[in-house]
Scaffold this motif. Structure first.
Motif, PDB file in Angstrom:
ATOM      1  N   LEU A   1      64.185  33.519  51.135  1.00 43.42           N
ATOM      2  CA  LEU A   1      65.624  33.811  51.165  1.00 43.42           C
ATOM      3  C   LEU A   1      66.361  33.118  50.030  1.00 43.42           C
ATOM      4  O   LEU A   1      67.268  33.687  49.416  1.00 43.42           O
ATOM      5  CB  LEU A   1      66.225  33.365  52.501  1.00 43.42           C
ATOM      6  N   ASN A   2      65.994  31.872  49.764  1.00 43.40           N
ATOM      7  CA  ASN A   2      66.623  31.091  48.698  1.00 43.40           C
ATOM      8  C   ASN A   2      65.634  30.004  48.303  1.00 43.40           C
ATOM      9  O   ASN A   2      65.374  29.089  49.088  1.00 43.40           O
ATOM     10  CB  ASN A   2      67.942  30.479  49.169  1.00 43.40           C
ATOM     11  N   ALA A   3      65.111  30.080  47.100  1.00 46.82           N
ATOM     12  CA  ALA A   3      64.033  29.186  46.671  1.00 46.82           C
ATOM     13  C   ALA A   3      64.442  27.727  46.638  1.00 46.82           C
ATOM     14  O   ALA A   3      63.628  26.839  46.880  1.00 46.82           O
ATOM     15  CB  ALA A   3      63.534  29.610  45.288  1.00 46.82           C
ATOM     16  N   TYR A   4      65.691  27.459  46.363  1.00 44.31           N
ATOM     17  CA  TYR A   4      66.102  26.086  46.069  1.00 44.31           C
ATOM     18  C   TYR A   4      66.476  25.290  47.303  1.00 44.31           C
ATOM     19  O   TYR A   4      66.437  24.066  47.273  1.00 44.31           O
ATOM     20  CB  TYR A   4      67.240  26.106  45.045  1.00 44.31           C
ATOM     21  N   ILE A   5      66.832  25.944  48.391  1.00 43.48           N
ATOM     22  CA  ILE A   5      67.210  25.221  49.602  1.00 43.48           C
ATOM     23  C   ILE A   5      66.022  24.468  50.189  1.00 43.48           C
ATOM     24  O   ILE A   5      66.098  23.249  50.388  1.00 43.48           O
ATOM     25  CB  ILE A   5      67.891  26.154  50.621  1.00 43.48           C
TER      26      ILE A   5
ATOM     27  N   SER B   1      74.910  37.313  52.158  1.00 46.09           N
ATOM     28  CA  SER B   1      74.351  36.232  51.343  1.00 46.09           C
ATOM     29  C   SER B   1      74.566  34.872  52.000  1.00 46.09           C
ATOM     30  O   SER B   1      73.659  34.034  52.039  1.00 46.09           O
ATOM     31  CB  SER B   1      74.991  36.240  49.953  1.00 46.09           C
ATOM     32  N   ALA B   2      75.761  34.638  52.520  1.00 50.33           N
ATOM     33  CA  ALA B   2      76.039  33.370  53.197  1.00 50.33           C
ATOM     34  C   ALA B   2      75.165  33.220  54.439  1.00 50.33           C
ATOM     35  O   ALA B   2      74.673  32.119  54.734  1.00 50.33           O
ATOM     36  CB  ALA B   2      77.518  33.283  53.575  1.00 50.33           C
ATOM     37  N   ALA B   3      74.947  34.321  55.162  1.00 54.17           N
ATOM     38  CA  ALA B   3      74.069  34.280  56.338  1.00 54.17           C
ATOM     39  C   ALA B   3      72.637  33.949  55.930  1.00 54.17           C
ATOM     40  O   ALA B   3      71.947  33.172  56.610  1.00 54.17           O
ATOM     41  CB  ALA B   3      74.125  35.613  57.079  1.00 54.17           C
ATOM     42  N   GLU B   4      72.180  34.517  54.810  1.00 52.78           N
ATOM     43  CA  GLU B   4      70.835  34.208  54.318  1.00 52.78           C
ATOM     44  C   GLU B   4      70.723  32.745  53.917  1.00 52.78           C
ATOM     45  O   GLU B   4      69.716  32.086  54.221  1.00 52.78           O
ATOM     46  CB  GLU B   4      70.497  35.097  53.120  1.00 52.78           C
ATOM     47  N   ASP B   5      71.740  32.214  53.257  1.00 53.07           N
ATOM     48  CA  ASP B   5      71.727  30.800  52.879  1.00 53.07           C
ATOM     49  C   ASP B   5      71.696  29.917  54.120  1.00 53.07           C
ATOM     50  O   ASP B   5      70.948  28.934  54.177  1.00 53.07           O
ATOM     51  CB  ASP B   5      72.950  30.451  52.018  1.00 53.07           C
ATOM     52  N   GLY B   6      72.508  30.271  55.117  1.00 55.26           N
ATOM     53  CA  GLY B   6      72.507  29.513  56.368  1.00 55.26           C
ATOM     54  C   GLY B   6      71.152  29.567  57.064  1.00 55.26           C
ATOM     55  O   GLY B   6      70.667  28.549  57.581  1.00 55.26           O
ATOM     56  N   ALA B   7      70.538  30.745  57.053  1.00 54.04           N
ATOM     57  CA  ALA B   7      69.210  30.889  57.662  1.00 54.04           C
ATOM     58  C   ALA B   7      68.180  30.056  56.909  1.00 54.04           C
ATOM     59  O   ALA B   7      67.301  29.440  57.529  1.00 54.04           O
ATOM     60  CB  ALA B   7      68.799  32.358  57.682  1.00 54.04           C
ATOM     61  N   SER B   8      68.289  30.011  55.590  1.00 55.82           N
ATOM     62  CA  SER B   8      67.358  29.217  54.792  1.00 55.82           C
ATOM     63  C   SER B   8      67.511  27.729  55.084  1.00 55.82           C
ATOM     64  O   SER B   8      66.517  27.010  55.236  1.00 55.82           O
ATOM     65  CB  SER B   8      67.569  29.500  53.302  1.00 55.82           C
TER      66      SER B   8
END
Length: 199
Positions: free
Chosen positions: A16-20, A147-154
């Motif tokens: 979802l987000n490599a950096y998180i 996108s914010a939901a994906e970041d939160g999930a990550s």
């Protein structure tokens, strides 16, 4: 077993987000005793790696909120997210192996890399497939929300993977359910658009 669950959760989060998940592992390893990275992976918790990771996260968070730009970003991330998933899975499996120097992952470290690449690649592939349809179906209005939901999930998946790995299975099922729901939603948007174009 817990190392595999941790690696699975972090790899899925990297899709979802490599950096998180990278930063979660780096910061937890640097400032706590929860993760002790072996020498080969100690660079992950270095100040320069954390700084670069934070800068790349900031860029990713901004670009991923803009319709069409997010699609280009996803194309670029096709190489980054699976590689990060493999790296983080291998690093956390190796960290666990310091404490328990036996087991499948200890004897075959390449398995962790392959599993991480595959799992994050599958999650990234689903994200990269669904997002253009969401952009088009919502005329870009849903892009920042998704996108914010994906970041939160990550973030959530990364924290669960590190601190409560036994819950990773439930978190992965939740992620799968969310992806299926998005696919159904996208299919509905496409069918309504075709019906309007035909009528």
């Amino acid at each position: 077993m817990l190392a595999a669950l941790t690696g699975m959760g972090l790899s899925a989060a990297a899709g979802l987000n490599a950096y998180i998940p990278f930063l979660v592992v780096a910061l937890v390893a640097r400032f706590t005793d929860v993760i002790t990275l072996p020498a080969a992976y100690a660079w992950i918790e270095s100040g320069w790696a954390i700084g670069i990771g934070a800068l790349l996260l900031l860029v990713e968070v901004v670009l991923d909120k803009v319709a069409l730009v997010d699609t280009v970003n996803d194309a670029i991330q096709t190489f980054v997210r699976p590689a990060t998933g493999g790296l983080i899975f291998a690093a956390t499996a190796a960290a666990d192996d310091l404490e328990q120097s036996s087991g499948l992952l200890a004897e075959n470290p390449w398995i962790a890399v392959v599993l991480g690449v595959l799992l994050s690649g599958v999650v990234h592939g689903a994200k990269a497939t669904v997002r253009p349809a969401i952009d088009a179906g919502s005329l870009g209005t849903a892009t920042p929300v998704v996108s914010a939901a994906e970041d939160g999930a990550s973030v959530g998946l990364s924290l669960v993977a590190v601190f409560w790995p036994v819950l990773v299975i439930f978190a992965l099922f939740g992620l799968l359910a969310a992806l299926v729901w998005l696919l159904v939603l996208v299919r509905g948007w496409r069918q309504r658009r075709r019906a309007r174009a035909g009528g």
